[in-house]
Design a protein around this motif. Structure first.
Motif, mmCIF file in Angstrom:
data_model
loop_
_atom_site.group_PDB
_atom_site.id
_atom_site.type_symbol
_atom_site.label_atom_id
_atom_site.label_comp_id
_atom_site.label_asym_id
_atom_site.label_seq_id
_atom_site.Cartn_x
_atom_site.Cartn_y
_atom_site.Cartn_z
ATOM 1 N N TRP A 253 5.727 22.589 -52.496
ATOM 2 C CA TRP A 253 4.643 23.359 -53.095
ATOM 3 C C TRP A 253 3.605 22.443 -53.721
ATOM 4 C CZ3 TRP A 253 4.978 28.264 -51.727
ATOM 5 C CH2 TRP A 253 6.240 28.822 -51.503
ATOM 6 N N ILE A 279 -0.027 27.080 -54.042
ATOM 7 C CA ILE A 279 0.158 28.213 -54.950
ATOM 8 C C ILE A 279 -1.189 28.588 -55.562
ATOM 9 C CG2 ILE A 279 1.219 28.964 -57.118
ATOM 10 C CD1 ILE A 279 3.569 27.073 -56.420
ATOM 11 N N GLU A 300 5.794 32.430 -59.471
ATOM 12 C CA GLU A 300 6.452 32.060 -58.220
ATOM 13 C C GLU A 300 7.969 31.975 -58.384
ATOM 14 O OE1 GLU A 300 4.553 31.381 -55.113
ATOM 15 O OE2 GLU A 300 3.351 32.630 -56.450
#
Length: 332
Positions: A253, A279, A300
């Protein structure tokens, strides 16, 4: 060699936002703008705004309590509270008010100011206390109520900012989850983004005068800040990757400060990180300064997208000018 327990694990997250939401259509009733104008340039659709009675301490404590609960700790087990903020309730500091709100009476507490880089700078600061063996459990909060300091007649800035808080709990661990970091500052570019004090002369006695006044609302040169971010943020991430001996292909990520969707996309493109790994929640919250990274992280995690052992590259950038990156793995 590292001493046992001198590594860092990030074991809990939490977030909080005000109940009131102002979308772009509503904002267009205040200033000459439109939903299309804002969304196409920033990716922002709405932002949360604190009402006049909501304190930063209350908002920060709500996010912090959620993080402490997820970490399966009691507030009395927290050794240190770091509050990254540029909008304290009290210029002398708000972290102690958060400590009292939580009942974390064993914790040392203080504020840290690095604007939109505050969470990343706070993460690195918290890690040093753990690595030296001084503290075991550290609560790091990023929280800002920027609506207090926005010029709501300036459409260049008022469309960008919102209010919120996010928090994480870091704990000493035999396994070090903080893989690397790189921090930078450049005061020669301070004038591109600031919230400056503007003194007014006040005569005292004889030839003695002092300066009293207030802080000016946020001012920003958007083009220069954009250029700075898309150039410097990939550089600092690449340095952190090098220190961690990782490639971008090994990253799960990319979690950047939520300032502008075009910045997020440009940084991802330069690093060749697929957009599905980036993200982004700024469409809902706008730029929440030091809160933006932990707020997005918590969402998340709670949605099950970020899983234990996922490797996350995070980077903050903003006023100062300051910028920095950290690479960590989620979980114990």
């Amino acid at each position: 060699m590292k001493q046992p327990g001198s590594g860092i694990a990030i074991i809990g997250s939490g977030s909080a936002v005000p109940a009131t939401s102002l979308d772009n259509v509503g904002l267009s009733r205040i200033v000459d703008t439109s939903d299309e104008w804002i969304a196409s340039r920033t990716g922002i659709r709405q932002r949360r705004l604190a009402n006049p009675t909501l304190s930063l301490a209350k908002l920060a404590a709500e996010a912090a309590q959620a993080a402490i609960d997820q970490a399966n700790l009691a507030p009395t087990e927290i050794d240190l509270i770091l509050l990254a903020t540029s909008t304290p309730d009290d210029l002398f500091g708000t972290a102690c008010l958060v400590q009292a709100e939580l009942g974390a009476n064993r914790a040392v507490a203080f504020d840290l100011t690095a604007a939109c880089s505050g969470f990343v700078f706070g993460l690195v600061t918290a890690a040093q206390f753990i690595r030296t063996g001084v503290y075991q459990n550290v609560l790091l909060i990023g929280a800002d109520i920027l609506s207090r300091w926005v010029d709501w007649s300036d459409r260049r800035t008022c469309v960008l900012f919102g209010d919120g808080a996010g928090a994480v709990v870091l704990q000493a661990s035999d396994r070090d989850r903080l893989l690397s970091f790189e921090l930078r500052s450049d005061g020669t570019q301070n004038h591109y983004l600031n919230l400056a004090f503007q003194p007014q002369p006040k005569e005292m006695v004889d030839d003695i005068a002092i300066g009293q006044g207030n802080f000016h609302p946020i001012t920003m040169n958007g083009q220069e800040v954009y250029r700075f971010a898309v150039r410097r943020v990939p550089e600092v991430i690449e340095k952190a990757l090098f220190r961690a001996n990782l490639s971008t292909a090994e990253i799960d990520w990319l979690l950047l400060h939520q300032a502008n969707q075009r910045i997020l996309d440009a940084v991802g493109d330069r690093l060749k990180i697929p957009h599905e790994k980036i993200i982004s929640n700024l469409a809902k919250y706008g730029n929440t300064s030091a809160a933006s990274i932990p707020l997005a992280l918590d969402e998340e995690v709670r949605q099950g997208k970020i899983k234990p052992d996922d490797t996350i590259v995070t980077a903050g950038f903003g006023a100062g000018l300051t910028w920095g990156a950290a690479i960590f793995q989620w979980g114990r």
